[in-house]
Design an enzyme around this catalytic site. Structure first.
Site, PDB file in Angstrom:
ATOM      1  N   HIS A 133      25.730  43.652  40.189  1.00 33.38           N
ATOM      2  CA  HIS A 133      25.776  43.650  38.724  1.00 33.38           C
ATOM      3  C   HIS A 133      24.393  43.414  37.955  1.00 33.38           C
ATOM      4  O   HIS A 133      24.185  42.755  36.974  1.00 33.38           O
ATOM      5  CB  HIS A 133      26.511  42.445  38.058  1.00 33.38           C
ATOM      6  N   HIS A 207      33.101  42.959  32.237  1.00 35.93           N
ATOM      7  CA  HIS A 207      33.604  42.145  33.253  1.00 35.93           C
ATOM      8  C   HIS A 207      34.808  41.180  32.834  1.00 35.93           C
ATOM      9  O   HIS A 207      34.507  39.883  33.369  1.00 35.93           O
ATOM     10  CB  HIS A 207      32.325  41.641  33.992  1.00 35.93           C
ATOM     11  N   GLU A 348      37.804  46.508  35.842  1.00 38.13           N
ATOM     12  CA  GLU A 348      36.422  46.963  35.167  1.00 38.13           C
ATOM     13  C   GLU A 348      36.363  48.545  35.644  1.00 38.13           C
ATOM     14  O   GLU A 348      36.010  48.968  36.725  1.00 38.13           O
ATOM     15  CB  GLU A 348      35.393  46.198  36.262  1.00 38.13           C
TER      16      GLU A 348
END
Length: 385
Positions: A133, A207, A348
């Site tokens: 991420h 997210h 996602e």
């Protein structure tokens, strides 16, 4: 997707509504303080609300969706998004709940990738084996600027962030915007755009973790019913990095082409992919084709009891389905409930994990003169009994 390491009431953001004088306003936008982070920097919340009572609150910390209020078939409203009550709690809890994640959402194996013969090494912030991420201080932990707020038939807020060349190991100065828009049809659209001055990789998504029964509900989210229009997944190795294979979902616990209760097979140890992911934490190869701005269905999530339905739409080729496997009971949510394993479900949309290292996966490269564009939406409806 996360690092391994009673229904909520909407947060009242007591701010004066912004309107255009002399015009009929369908959806409205309001701004209010949301506390401060440890640097002393003030965080804002912008709430978008339509005539149906649907509302979305987004904060400048991480351009994060903090709240999404949705109606049930009986008209009862509930906050379906996991999150926290103030900025300090978001800074304390590295959860990614509702955050805009990047530069590269999901995992990059060994934190390495190569562009035009030059290798780049990213921080291994996922158990020391992968980059996750965007790194230890990715876009989810940055304070974004509010560039524009609008009321009208569609209420919207646009956030901006400029990531300097070399930030978290990524090449190129990346200029990013995230626009959240709420219309009168109960659809919240998120529009991510980015430009670079050097060749780089980009993969942005939101997210949010959802529970259609309401965040913090005692039964958790495992009774939610999920549909994903995907014939294949990208199976992963022991480090949760895709192997490069496309594996059919037919006859496996990953077959969500027809509605399936999320918790039905989440502990089915006969499937090695369930074991390695501690449940669902996998990329699904969407059947819909990506074509410019045109969106296709990435997933449908429903709470049968209340009738709340969420459809996730995207113009991206994949969706990461994460069932909250690593939520460990150490975080207290905005309604003062402890968040536990299985309390939220993330869908996602994105390019595939580790795409920069998998030539057969969709391309995540962005060059100068190009514009990255990810358009996704959360569409709220209700089902009949």
């Amino acid at each position: 997707m996360a690092n391994r390491n009673a229904l909520a009431a909407p947060i009242m953001l007591g701010a004066m509504l912004m309107t255009f004088s002399g015009q009929a306003i369908g959806a409205e936008a309001a701004r209010a303080p949301f506390g401060k982070i440890s640097t002393g920097e003030a965080i804002e919340a912008i709430t978008l609300k339509n005539k149906n009572g649907v509302s979305a609150s987004i904060i400048t910390y991480g351009a994060t969706l903090q709240s999404l209020i949705a109606p049930g078939r009986d008209g009862k409203m509930a906050d379906i998004a996991l999150g926290f009550k103030d900025a300090a709690a978001y800074e304390k809890n590295a959860s990614y709940f509702g955050a805009s994640v990047g530069r590269y959402a999901n995992r990059i194996g060994k934190g390495k990738f190569t562009i035009d013969g030059k290798s780049y090494q990213l921080a291994l912030n996922d158990n020391g084996v992968a980059a996750l991420h965007g790194g230890p201080k990715g876009f989810d932990k940055r304070v974004w600027k509010v560039l524009d707020v609008k009321s009208g038939p569609v209420a919207s807020v646009t956030f901006g962030y400029t990531s300097p060349d070399g930030e978290e190991g990524y090449p190129g100065t990346l200029t990013v915007t995230a626009t959240y828009s709420l219309d009168e049809n109960n659809q919240l659209t998120i529009d991510y755009r980015a430009k670079t001055d050097k060749p780089t990789i980009v993969n942005l998504t939101n997210h949010a973790l959802f529970n259609m029964a309401g965040e913090g509900s005692p039964e958790g989210a495992m009774g939610n019913v999920l549909t994903i229009p995907a014939d294949y997944i990208t199976p992963v190795d022991a480090e949760l990095i895709p192997t490069g294979e496309l594996r059919p979902v037919e006859g496996t616990p990953f077959d969500f082409r027809k509605p399936r209760v999320v918790g039905k097979d989440i502990r089915d140890a006969s499937d090695p992919q369930i074991v390695v992911g501690r449940g669902y934490d996998h990329n699904f190869v969407l059947n819909g084709k990506s074509s410019g701005d045109e969106m296709h269905l990435a997933g449908r999530l429903e709470d049968p009891a209340s009738g709340r339905v969420l459809e996730v739409l995207t113009n991206q080729p994949g969706v990461q389905f994460y069932a909250g496997n690593f939520i460990d009971g150490t975080m207290i949510g905005k309604s003062n409930h402890i968040y536990r394993q299985g309390d939220g479900i993330a869908l996602e949309p994105q390019v595939f994990p580790d795409s920069p290292n998998k030539p057969n996966f969709p391309n995540a490269r962005l060059n100068p003169g190009q514009e990255y564009h990810h358009k996704m939406a959360f569409r709220l409806t209700t089902s009949a009994r």
